[in-house]
Design a protein around this motif. Structure first.
Motif, PDB file in Angstrom:
ATOM      1  N   MET A   1      -4.857  12.916   4.104  1.00 17.26           N
ATOM      2  CA  MET A   1      -4.718  11.852   3.397  1.00 17.26           C
ATOM      3  C   MET A   1      -6.149  10.780   3.354  1.00 17.26           C
ATOM      4  SD  MET A   1      -2.329   9.212   2.722  1.00 17.26           S
ATOM      5  CE  MET A   1      -2.522   7.366   2.349  1.00 17.26           C
TER       6      MET A   1
ATOM      7  N   ASN B   1       7.022   9.879  10.906  1.00 22.81           N
ATOM      8  CA  ASN B   1       7.046  11.464  10.803  1.00 22.81           C
ATOM      9  C   ASN B   1       6.646  12.018  11.787  1.00 22.81           C
ATOM     10  OD1 ASN B   1       6.247  14.188  10.300  1.00 22.81           O
ATOM     11  ND2 ASN B   1       5.420  13.502   8.097  1.00 22.81           N
TER      12      ASN B   1
ATOM     13  N   ILE C   1       5.329   5.285   5.032  1.00 30.28           N
ATOM     14  CA  ILE C   1       5.318   6.700   5.999  1.00 30.28           C
ATOM     15  C   ILE C   1       4.297   6.220   6.975  1.00 30.28           C
ATOM     16  CG2 ILE C   1       4.733   8.832   6.270  1.00 30.28           C
ATOM     17  CD1 ILE C   1       7.391   8.554   4.457  1.00 30.28           C
TER      18      ILE C   1
ATOM     19  N   ALA D   1      -8.678   0.226  14.878  1.00 28.38           N
ATOM     20  CA  ALA D   1      -8.423   1.434  13.922  1.00 28.38           C
ATOM     21  C   ALA D   1      -9.518   2.126  13.715  1.00 28.38           C
ATOM     22  CB  ALA D   1      -7.618   0.877  12.771  1.00 28.38           C
TER      23      ALA D   1
ATOM     24  N   GLY E   1      -4.495   9.881  15.868  1.00 23.41           N
ATOM     25  CA  GLY E   1      -3.707   9.983  14.804  1.00 23.41           C
ATOM     26  C   GLY E   1      -3.118  11.262  14.643  1.00 23.41           C
TER      27      GLY E   1
ATOM     28  N   ASN F   1       0.561  -1.152  -0.026  1.00 23.63           N
ATOM     29  CA  ASN F   1       0.120   0.172  -0.128  1.00 23.63           C
ATOM     30  C   ASN F   1       0.863   1.196   0.103  1.00 23.63           C
ATOM     31  OD1 ASN F   1      -2.359   1.496   0.118  1.00 23.63           O
ATOM     32  ND2 ASN F   1      -2.202   1.450   2.539  1.00 23.63           N
ATOM     33  N   LEU F   2       2.014   1.115   0.665  1.00 23.49           N
ATOM     34  CA  LEU F   2       2.891   2.208   0.974  1.00 23.49           C
ATOM     35  C   LEU F   2       3.942   2.085  -0.024  1.00 23.49           C
ATOM     36  CD1 LEU F   2       2.709   2.048   4.569  1.00 23.49           C
ATOM     37  CD2 LEU F   2       1.745   3.930   3.437  1.00 23.49           C
TER      38      LEU F   2
ATOM     39  N   GLY G   1      -0.643  14.924   9.722  1.00 28.54           N
ATOM     40  CA  GLY G   1      -0.407  14.620   8.399  1.00 28.54           C
ATOM     41  C   GLY G   1      -1.154  13.662   7.569  1.00 28.54           C
TER      42      GLY G   1
ATOM     43  N   LEU H   1     -16.757   4.073  21.230  1.00 30.98           N
ATOM     44  CA  LEU H   1     -15.719   3.613  20.379  1.00 30.98           C
ATOM     45  C   LEU H   1     -14.506   3.148  21.510  1.00 30.98           C
ATOM     46  CD1 LEU H   1     -15.211   6.714  18.019  1.00 30.98           C
ATOM     47  CD2 LEU H   1     -15.797   4.200  17.409  1.00 30.98           C
TER      48      LEU H   1
ATOM     49  N   ILE I   1     -10.193  12.418  17.399  1.00 24.13           N
ATOM     50  CA  ILE I   1     -10.065  11.583  16.425  1.00 24.13           C
ATOM     51  C   ILE I   1      -8.305  11.161  16.731  1.00 24.13           C
ATOM     52  CG2 ILE I   1      -9.439  11.122  13.929  1.00 24.13           C
ATOM     53  CD1 ILE I   1     -12.098  12.872  13.422  1.00 24.13           C
TER      54      ILE I   1
ATOM     55  N   ILE J   1       5.287  12.614   0.709  1.00 26.22           N
ATOM     56  CA  ILE J   1       5.190  12.714   2.235  1.00 26.22           C
ATOM     57  C   ILE J   1       4.640  13.867   2.767  1.00 26.22           C
ATOM     58  CG2 ILE J   1       6.613  12.506   4.342  1.00 26.22           C
ATOM     59  CD1 ILE J   1       8.409  10.737   2.716  1.00 26.22           C
TER      60      ILE J   1
ATOM     61  N   GLY K   1      -0.311   5.645  13.461  1.00 27.83           N
ATOM     62  CA  GLY K   1      -0.678   4.174  13.272  1.00 27.83           C
ATOM     63  C   GLY K   1      -2.142   3.987  13.487  1.00 27.83           C
TER      64      GLY K   1
ATOM     65  N   GLY L   1     -13.070  12.606   9.108  1.00 27.75           N
ATOM     66  CA  GLY L   1     -14.798  13.292   8.983  1.00 27.75           C
ATOM     67  C   GLY L   1     -15.147  12.666  10.602  1.00 27.75           C
ATOM     68  N   ALA L   2     -16.083  13.537  11.022  1.00 27.66           N
ATOM     69  CA  ALA L   2     -16.756  12.931  12.229  1.00 27.66           C
ATOM     70  C   ALA L   2     -17.916  14.019  12.451  1.00 27.66           C
ATOM     71  CB  ALA L   2     -16.120  12.697  13.450  1.00 27.66           C
TER      72      ALA L   2
HETATM   73  P1  FAD Z   1      -1.377   6.240  10.171  1.00 29.73           P
HETATM   74  O1  FAD Z   1      -2.262   5.082  10.363  1.00 29.73           O
HETATM   75  O2  FAD Z   1      -0.130   6.277  10.437  1.00 29.73           O
HETATM   76  O3  FAD Z   1      -1.444   6.332   8.498  1.00 29.73           O
HETATM   77  C1  FAD Z   1      -2.505   6.138   7.505  1.00 29.73           C
HETATM   78  C2  FAD Z   1      -2.280   6.310   6.193  1.00 29.73           C
HETATM   79  O4  FAD Z   1      -1.821   7.716   6.019  1.00 29.73           O
HETATM   80  C3  FAD Z   1      -0.957   5.284   5.655  1.00 29.73           C
HETATM   81  O5  FAD Z   1      -1.292   4.854   4.487  1.00 29.73           O
HETATM   82  C4  FAD Z   1       0.112   6.150   5.731  1.00 29.73           C
HETATM   83  O6  FAD Z   1       1.181   5.564   4.868  1.00 29.73           O
HETATM   84  C5  FAD Z   1      -0.375   7.411   5.397  1.00 29.73           C
HETATM   85  N1  FAD Z   1       0.214   8.652   6.051  1.00 29.73           N
HETATM   86  C6  FAD Z   1       0.373   8.795   7.235  1.00 29.73           C
HETATM   87  N2  FAD Z   1       1.043  10.103   7.539  1.00 29.73           N
HETATM   88  C7  FAD Z   1       1.373  10.432   6.260  1.00 29.73           C
HETATM   89  C8  FAD Z   1       2.014  11.644   5.950  1.00 29.73           C
HETATM   90  N3  FAD Z   1       2.742  12.488   6.714  1.00 29.73           N
HETATM   91  N4  FAD Z   1       2.332  11.611   4.551  1.00 29.73           N
HETATM   92  C9  FAD Z   1       1.839  10.897   3.571  1.00 29.73           C
HETATM   93  N5  FAD Z   1       1.253   9.643   4.138  1.00 29.73           N
HETATM   94  C10 FAD Z   1       0.813   9.565   5.377  1.00 29.73           C
HETATM   95  N6  FAD Z   1     -11.125   8.409  11.236  1.00 29.73           N
HETATM   96  C11 FAD Z   1     -12.127   9.383  10.744  1.00 29.73           C
HETATM   97  O7  FAD Z   1     -11.939  10.010   9.809  1.00 29.73           O
HETATM   98  N7  FAD Z   1     -13.118   9.729  11.778  1.00 29.73           N
HETATM   99  C12 FAD Z   1     -13.004   8.830  12.919  1.00 29.73           C
HETATM  100  O8  FAD Z   1     -14.173   9.603  13.602  1.00 29.73           O
HETATM  101  C13 FAD Z   1     -12.394   8.233  13.394  1.00 29.73           C
HETATM  102  N8  FAD Z   1     -12.462   7.729  14.551  1.00 29.73           N
HETATM  103  C14 FAD Z   1     -11.340   6.878  14.937  1.00 29.73           C
HETATM  104  C15 FAD Z   1     -11.532   6.132  16.458  1.00 29.73           C
HETATM  105  C16 FAD Z   1     -10.757   5.233  16.770  1.00 29.73           C
HETATM  106  C17 FAD Z   1     -10.674   4.664  18.015  1.00 29.73           C
HETATM  107  C18 FAD Z   1      -9.482   4.870  15.799  1.00 29.73           C
HETATM  108  C19 FAD Z   1      -8.315   3.957  16.508  1.00 29.73           C
HETATM  109  C20 FAD Z   1      -9.434   5.560  14.669  1.00 29.73           C
HETATM  110  C21 FAD Z   1     -10.244   6.279  14.114  1.00 29.73           C
HETATM  111  N9  FAD Z   1     -10.058   6.837  12.857  1.00 29.73           N
HETATM  112  C22 FAD Z   1     -11.053   7.900  12.531  1.00 29.73           C
HETATM  113  C23 FAD Z   1      -9.147   6.618  12.011  1.00 29.73           C
HETATM  114  C24 FAD Z   1      -7.781   7.452  12.216  1.00 29.73           C
HETATM  115  O9  FAD Z   1      -8.052   8.258  13.348  1.00 29.73           O
HETATM  116  C25 FAD Z   1      -7.491   8.417  11.075  1.00 29.73           C
HETATM  117  O10 FAD Z   1      -7.724   7.851   9.670  1.00 29.73           O
HETATM  118  C26 FAD Z   1      -6.441   9.269  11.151  1.00 29.73           C
HETATM  119  O11 FAD Z   1      -6.138  10.142  10.501  1.00 29.73           O
HETATM  120  C27 FAD Z   1      -4.920   8.290  11.007  1.00 29.73           C
HETATM  121  O12 FAD Z   1      -3.825   9.194  11.311  1.00 29.73           O
HETATM  122  P2  FAD Z   1      -2.385   8.436  11.750  1.00 29.73           P
HETATM  123  O13 FAD Z   1      -1.595   9.582  11.873  1.00 29.73           O
HETATM  124  O14 FAD Z   1      -2.472   7.531  12.737  1.00 29.73           O
HETATM  125  O15 FAD Z   1      -2.190   7.834  10.345  1.00 29.73           O
END
Ligand code: FAD
Ligand code: EPU
Length: 362
Positions: A141, A86, A66, A252, A134, A52-53, A137, A243, A132, A194, A70, A145-146
């Motif tokens: 991507m 990052n 990247i 996730a 994460g 995927n990445l 960054g 949640l 939310i 990135i 997580g 939304g919520a």
């Molecule tokens: P990661 O999981 O680290 O990465 C996700 C993807 O983005 C991967 O493909 C990664 O390669 C890519 N990526 C990450 N950082 C970068 C960067 N800097 N540049 C380029 N690519 C990058 N999501 C919602 O939209 N709404 C919600 O209400 C919501 N509720 C959640 C509740 C829980 C309990 C959990 C665990 C998750 C929830 N999520 C929700 C999902 C998650 O929080 C989001 O998708 C969040 O934006 C992920 O961020 P992350 O930094 O953890 O991304």
């Protein structure tokens, strides 16, 4: 700077224990460039296009992945490449006019820390997106939304490092192809850019958005007036009531997207299943609550080994401890199959599966 054979268990909220052949963090664009230059070419037999990445160079000499917080990924095997986390931080006001403030945040900033910064300064627009997980960054991507708000509503621009051209590029809203949990970074440009910082356009005078879900009900329960701080608290209360906290149970968030269907199909389904939950969209289509569909198929609270379907929110798959990515994928496939059989609807996975699961979607 680059570490070898690092467990990614604490770097993904599903808590899946896979290893990265190489791992490094970066705190600035300069550090990122330095790491990319120093990466040794890999001699692995992992086909880069199965991931995927994608690799960081177009000639596929090495594989670079990247990672943000997580919280939207599911690893199904060890990463035979380099994982770069990052950690670019910093939040600053870069401009303002009569109506708006423009705030730039580093991609490695925690999303909720950024929301709190806005609440503390009375900058409106992200209160419905409180808690939310994460980092900043990943927010464009995923177009996170919520509660009736998506990041595209407050997005101004972002800076991203182009691994093909070795340079920084600015993207404005029109360049990003935002959709429901979609953007160009997830499809057309997957693995190429990135994201290093994101600039948000926030309102000085709030426009409240309380019509979605149980926000109004929760505000009443709290006996609180309508302010951005109270809306954020109401959202936090609702979220924590259903949640699972990833610190307690691995997950996730929503594992699948809510399916969008035509109004006609919605009417047909409603005749057969009067309880079906759907929301009218501005394009005339209807978005169905996938959690309800999954619950109707008997999955809510189901557990096999350490993989499960959450007991309060069927759209969320969970890891009670030692489930592997494949255990969770397997359960998701069975869920997709049963929803298809009962309702004739194909659910799409929302979480980024690494490497992507094939055949897809079933
Ligand atoms: P990661 O999981 O680290 O990465 C996700 C993807 O983005 C991967 O493909 C990664 O390669 C890519 N990526 C990450 N950082 C970068 C960067 N800097 N540049 C380029 N690519 C990058 N999501 C919602 O939209 N709404 C919600 O209400 C919501 N509720 C959640 C509740 C829980 C309990 C959990 C665990 C998750 C929830 N999520 C929700 C999902 C998650 O929080 C989001 O998708 C969040 O934006 C992920 O961020 P992350 O930094 O953890 O991304
Ligand atoms: N429902 C059920 N059974 C369930 C789960 C939900 O009947 O097991 C019903 C609820 O009763 C409600 C409806 O389905 O009537 C919608 O449920 P909820 O408000 O919990 O929202 P959702 O549609 O399940 C989406 C997002 C969430 C976001 C919330 C709030 C997706 C894929 N998920 O969930 O985002 O927080 O709305 O806006 O769009 C995420 O992306 O990870 C995520 C958690």
């Amino acid at each position: 700077m680059i570490q070898q054979n690092i467990s990614l268990k604490k770097f993904n909220t599903f808590g899946v224990d896979v290893y990265a052949k190489q791992f490094s963090t970066f705190q600035s664009v300069e550090e990122l460039q330095e790491i990319l230059q120093n990466l040794k070419p890999q001699t692995s037999n992992l086909k880069p296009q199965t991931s995927n990445l994608k690799p960081h160079t177009s000639n596929l000499k090495s594989q670079t992945y990247i990672l943000g917080g997580g919280s939207n990924i599911l690893f199904t095997k060890n990463i035979d490449g380099t994982v770069l986390k990052n950690e670019i931080t910093g939040i600053e006001k870069i401009n303002e006019d009569a109506e708006y403030v423009f705030i730039r945040a580093g991609a490695g900033e925690n999303w909720h820390v950024f929301v709190e910064y806005c609440l503390n300064n009375n900058y409106a627009g992200v209160e419905n997106l409180a808690l939310i997980p994460g980092n900043v960054g990943a927010s464009p991507m995923q177009n996170i939304g919520a509660y009736g708000v998506e990041i595209k509503d407050v997005f101004e621009s972002l800076e991203a490092f182009d691994m093909e051209k070795n340079e920084l590029k600015t993207f404005h809203k029109a360049d990003c192809g935002f959709g429901y949990r979609e953007s160009v970074f997830k499809n057309k440009y997957k693995g190429r850019f990135i994201i290093t910082s994101v600039t948000f356009r926030l309102l000085k005078k709030p426009v409240f958005n309380t019509s979605y879900g149980a926000i109004e009900e929760e505000l009443e329960k709290m006996n609180a007036g309508i302010t951005i701080q109270n809306i954020a608290q109401a959202v936090i209360n609702i979220r924590t009531s259903k949640l699972p906290d990833p610190k307690v149970i691995g997950n996730a968030g929503s594992f699948f997207k809510n399916p969008e269907i035509s109004n006609e199909l919605h009417q047909n389904l409603k005749n057969k299943f009067p309880g079906i939950i759907g929301y009218d969209l501005s394009n005339g289509n209807v978005k169905l609550a996938a959690g309800w569909l999954i619950e109707q198929c008997g999955w809510k609270g189901y557990r096999k080994g350490d993989a499960g379907c959450h007991s309060k929110q069927a759209l969320v798959l969970v890891n009670y401890g030692n489930a592997s990515g494949n255990d969770i994928i397997e359960m998701s496939t069975r869920i997709i199959e049963s929803v298809d059989k009962r309702f004739g609807l194909l659910l799409e996975r929302e979480v980024n599966v690494i490497p992507p699961h094939h055949p897809s979607p079933i």
